[in-house]
Design a protein around this motif. Sequence first.
Motif, PDB file in Angstrom:
ATOM      1  N   PRO A   1       5.931   5.176 -11.776  1.00 20.02           N
ATOM      2  CA  PRO A   1       5.671   5.793 -10.471  1.00 20.02           C
ATOM      3  C   PRO A   1       6.681   5.376  -9.398  1.00 20.02           C
ATOM      4  CG  PRO A   1       3.624   5.047 -11.435  1.00 20.02           C
ATOM      5  CD  PRO A   1       4.728   4.525 -12.316  1.00 20.02           C
TER       6      PRO A   1
ATOM      7  N   LEU B   1       8.655   8.008  -7.113  1.00 17.03           N
ATOM      8  CA  LEU B   1       8.613   7.961  -5.649  1.00 17.03           C
ATOM      9  C   LEU B   1      10.010   7.811  -5.052  1.00 17.03           C
ATOM     10  CD1 LEU B   1       5.506   5.627  -5.106  1.00 17.03           C
ATOM     11  CD2 LEU B   1       5.614   8.111  -4.770  1.00 17.03           C
TER      12      LEU B   1
ATOM     13  N   SER C   1       5.683   6.863   1.318  1.00 16.23           N
ATOM     14  CA  SER C   1       4.693   7.316   0.342  1.00 16.23           C
ATOM     15  C   SER C   1       3.355   6.626   0.565  1.00 16.23           C
ATOM     16  CB  SER C   1       5.195   7.035  -1.083  1.00 16.23           C
ATOM     17  OG  SER C   1       6.438   7.666  -1.322  1.00 16.23           O
ATOM     18  N   ASP C   2       2.300   7.269   0.100  1.00 15.12           N
ATOM     19  CA  ASP C   2       0.956   6.710   0.209  1.00 15.12           C
ATOM     20  C   ASP C   2       0.357   6.540  -1.184  1.00 15.12           C
ATOM     21  OD1 ASP C   2       0.912   6.770   3.079  1.00 15.12           O
ATOM     22  OD2 ASP C   2       0.609   8.952   2.950  1.00 15.12           O
ATOM     23  N   GLY C   3      -0.757   5.825  -1.252  1.00 15.46           N
ATOM     24  CA  GLY C   3      -1.434   5.623  -2.522  1.00 15.46           C
ATOM     25  C   GLY C   3      -1.387   4.180  -2.968  1.00 15.46           C
ATOM     26  N   LEU C   4      -2.154   3.879  -4.027  1.00 17.17           N
ATOM     27  CA  LEU C   4      -2.278   2.508  -4.520  1.00 17.17           C
ATOM     28  C   LEU C   4      -0.955   1.943  -5.003  1.00 17.17           C
ATOM     29  CD1 LEU C   4      -4.117   0.121  -5.260  1.00 17.17           C
ATOM     30  CD2 LEU C   4      -4.531   1.229  -7.465  1.00 17.17           C
ATOM     31  N   ILE C   5      -0.218   2.711  -5.815  1.00 12.41           N
ATOM     32  CA  ILE C   5       1.048   2.211  -6.363  1.00 12.41           C
ATOM     33  C   ILE C   5       2.075   2.020  -5.256  1.00 12.41           C
ATOM     34  CG2 ILE C   5       2.922   2.658  -7.975  1.00 12.41           C
ATOM     35  CD1 ILE C   5       0.260   2.055  -9.300  1.00 12.41           C
ATOM     36  N   ALA C   6       2.129   2.961  -4.319  1.00 14.61           N
ATOM     37  CA  ALA C   6       3.062   2.831  -3.187  1.00 14.61           C
ATOM     38  C   ALA C   6       2.726   1.589  -2.370  1.00 14.61           C
ATOM     39  CB  ALA C   6       3.002   4.076  -2.315  1.00 14.61           C
ATOM     40  N   SER C   7       1.424   1.320  -2.193  1.00  9.25           N
ATOM     41  CA  SER C   7       1.013   0.128  -1.433  1.00  9.25           C
ATOM     42  C   SER C   7       1.458  -1.149  -2.134  1.00  9.25           C
ATOM     43  CB  SER C   7      -0.514   0.118  -1.260  1.00  9.25           C
ATOM     44  OG  SER C   7      -0.927   1.218  -0.499  1.00  9.25           O
TER      45      SER C   7
END
Length: 206
Positions: free
Chosen positions: A60, A64, A73-79
């Motif tokens: 991911p 991204l 970017s947003d979301g769990l992996i981006a965080s």
Amino acid sequence: MGTEWELGAEAGGSLLLCAALLAAGSALGLRLGRGRGAADHGALIWLCYDALVHFALEGPFVYLSLVGNVANSDGLIASLWKEYGKADARWVYFDPTIVSVEILTVALDGSLALFLIYAIVKEKHYRHFLQITLCVCELYGCWMTFLPEWLTRSPNLNTSNWLYCWVYLFFFNGVWVLIPGLLLWQSWVELKKMHQKETSSVKKLQ
């Protein structure tokens, strides 16, 4: 106080996700390694975790980075990558060297880890060829991730915070040096045993 709690929560979430992947890799490795020696058990646990990290986290990240960057970017992996980016800013904004290494890591190292799991479970003759190849690729990835940065005096690395320096940079990356090194040593020992056994058999026939 609110900001400190928020930072702690983000770090905790990232560590929790890594722990979940480790638990999943350990469970799968233990299942696949039933009836095998401790060394192969450990290798399978590591390889399952290794493959999960390459495909579930780094895959991911590559996506991204190619469609934009982690920072936007947003979301769990981006965080998770934003949290790691506090230690190494190159992972938040598009860095050609990092993305190039990660594309190779996901496509080649991830695939090699899966093939190696199969080779160990099925006791294939090419097991140690794959193991040596994967370990060299992992070590090369670490080399290319950090050497260019060190040569430019590490402008993107944050070593002022103990968590970022010793956990994010040193520990998380050091594992991908230590364990491939141990697996290389295991392959060396096993290949040496095979050679000695073959040599002894030839001498007995003469």
